[in-house]
Design an enzyme around this catalytic site. Structure first.
Site, PDB file in Angstrom:
ATOM      1  N   VAL A  77       8.727   6.454  -7.946  1.00 16.99           N
ATOM      2  CA  VAL A  77      10.078   6.057  -7.890  1.00 16.99           C
ATOM      3  C   VAL A  77      10.097   5.009  -9.010  1.00 16.99           C
ATOM      4  O   VAL A  77      11.122   4.085  -9.127  1.00 16.99           O
ATOM      5  CB  VAL A  77      10.672   5.330  -6.458  1.00 16.99           C
ATOM      6  CG1 VAL A  77      10.436   6.110  -5.358  1.00 16.99           C
ATOM      7  CG2 VAL A  77       9.680   4.027  -6.361  1.00 16.99           C
ATOM      8  N   CYS A  80       8.465  15.120   1.920  1.00 16.45           N
ATOM      9  CA  CYS A  80       7.413  16.458   1.702  1.00 16.45           C
ATOM     10  C   CYS A  80       6.214  16.067   1.239  1.00 16.45           C
ATOM     11  O   CYS A  80       6.188  15.114  -0.050  1.00 16.45           O
ATOM     12  CB  CYS A  80       8.032  17.437   1.007  1.00 16.45           C
ATOM     13  SG  CYS A  80       9.148  18.362   1.915  1.00 16.45           S
TER      14      CYS A  80
END
EC number: 2.5.1.7
Length: 421
Positions: free
Chosen positions: A126, A119
């Site tokens: 990360v 999205c």
């Protein structure tokens, strides 16, 4: 490209069955990589994101098939993995693909995973995954758009993430199950989906304590095995909340089956504040709208507080509620992209930074709107259900990522909604 055509103004009545949780299914599918035996999961929802995860796993060499007899069950056999690389072509559409990193590294000592997509609702880095795996002894570089990780065997470590991260907690939890020694995850996410993942891993032979709290302890083991019986994925609390908001907005009376009220305390509290009548049982919730709802102020935060994944749906409810309300988003930047589309339907909303001020009005009017992300698309469907006239929601591939046959379920409780080209 598919669209939804909604003719609004019909209250929702009857019963609807909630599907398995998307945010539990994705990490639990990836957990199959930890085990050299066939693993079966039950209550697996039929979602685009689940399909994408299965494509990634099949590319790695996992044999993954839905049962023809019990279609909610998926059998995964990761006995013979043929590659440790998850390529960009498969990973780019879904951020949760990063969840193969920890299991691959823990079991095989190497992984090459493309940086993920998903999205477009802000930066969701990360780096916490990488930092945690490095603390466990992994050598990691990011090059040419890939995370390249190696380790002889991961070592237990105390890991404190800089922020609460759901997928980070899941990745590190899975990796730690096969590490040498004890791993302690501090500042861990507490979501029910993480607890469910931990319960699956425990059934596979992992030694885990503290799931559902901010401190999770994992004692690594040499090998995991398949559970004796299929693991049942928990109900989707966000799908549950979405249907609750839809019923509250349309003035309906619906019983939701195969769900869990104990995973939705903050959402249920806000619905009661909006003057919605609720009855809850062990695996069901009945919602009845007692007239026009009242606008409610809300502030998103980590579980067990109000979930960011329900912010857009409550904003749609506030649009037709009595009074003025404030919606404060603290988890993701740029998660008010549904506001402009709700305004196209006549909503009165002003955005100031991380706060949206919603002035409730008596009715919305149908128009063509465009979904911008998964939960924004759900808010537009709710708004379309209460708007006068026809509403067309475009780009509903976002909706298909996280809702199992949403228009079919809505039609089953009285909505005038159809999928068109």
């Amino acid at each position: 490209m598919d669209k939804l055509l909604i003719r609004g103004g019909r209250p929702l009545m009857g019963e609807v069955t909630i599907s398995g949780a998307k945010n539990a299914a994705l990490p639990e599918l990836c957990a199959a990589l930890l085990c050299p035996e066939p693993l079966t999961l039950a209550n697996v929802p039929r979602l685009q994101d689940v399909g994408t995860t299965l494509k990634v796993l099949r590319h790695l060499g996992v044999e993954a098939e839905r049962s023809a007899v019990l279609p909610d069950q998926v059998r995964l056999d990761a006995t013979r993995i043929t590659t440790r690389e998850a390529p960009y072509e498969l990973v780019k559409t879904m951020r949760a693909s990063i969840l193969v990193l920890g299991p691959l590294l823990a079991r095989f000592g190497e992984a090459r995973v493309s940086l993920p997509g998903g999205c477009a609702i802000g930066s969701r880095p990360v780096d916490q995954h990488i930092k945690g795996l490095q603390a466990m002894g992994a050598q990691i570089v990011v090059e040419h758009g890939y995370i390249v990780a190696r380790a002889e065997r991961l070592k237990g470590a105390r890991i404190t993430t800089d922020m609460v991260t759901v997928t980070g907690t899941e990745n590190l939890l899975m990796a730690a199950t096969l590490a040498d020694g004890e791993t302690v995850l501090e500042n861990a996410a507490q979501e029910p989906e993480i607890t469910d993942l931990a319960e699956l891993l425990i059934a596979m032979g992992a030694q885990i304590e503290g799931q559902g709290t901010h401190r999770i302890r994992i004692q690594g083991v040499e090998r995991l095995h398949a559970p004796a019986v299929p693991h049942q994925i928990i109900p989707d609390r966000i799908e549950t909340g979405t249907f609750l908001c839809a019923v509250a907005a349309t003035g309906g009376d619906v019983t939701l089956r195969r769900t869990r009220a104990d995973h939705l305390d903050a959402v249920l509290d806000k619905l009661r504040e909006a003057c919605t009548e609720l009855e809850c049982g062990a695996d069901w919730i009945r919602v009845r709208a007692a007239g026009r709802p009242k606008g409610v102020n809300l502030r998103t935060s980590e579980y067990p507080a109000f979930p960011t994944d329900m912010q857009a749906q409550f904003m749609a409810l506030n649009c037709i509620a009595q009074g003025t309300s404030r919606v404060i988003e603290t988890i993701f930047e740029n998660r008010f992209m549904h506001v402009n589309e709700l305004v196209r339907l006549g909503a009165h909303i002003a955005v100031d930074g991380h706060t949206a001020i919603v002035e409730g009005i008596a009715r919305l009017s149908g128009a063509t709107v465009m979904a911008t992300d998964l939960r924004a698309s759900a808010s537009l469907v709710i708004a379309g259900l209460v708007a006068e006239g026809e509403t067309t929601v475009e780009r509903i591939y976002h909706l298909d990522r996280g809702y199992d046959q949403m228009e079919t379920k809505l039609r089953g409780i009285g909505a005038d909604i159809e999928r068109i080209k």
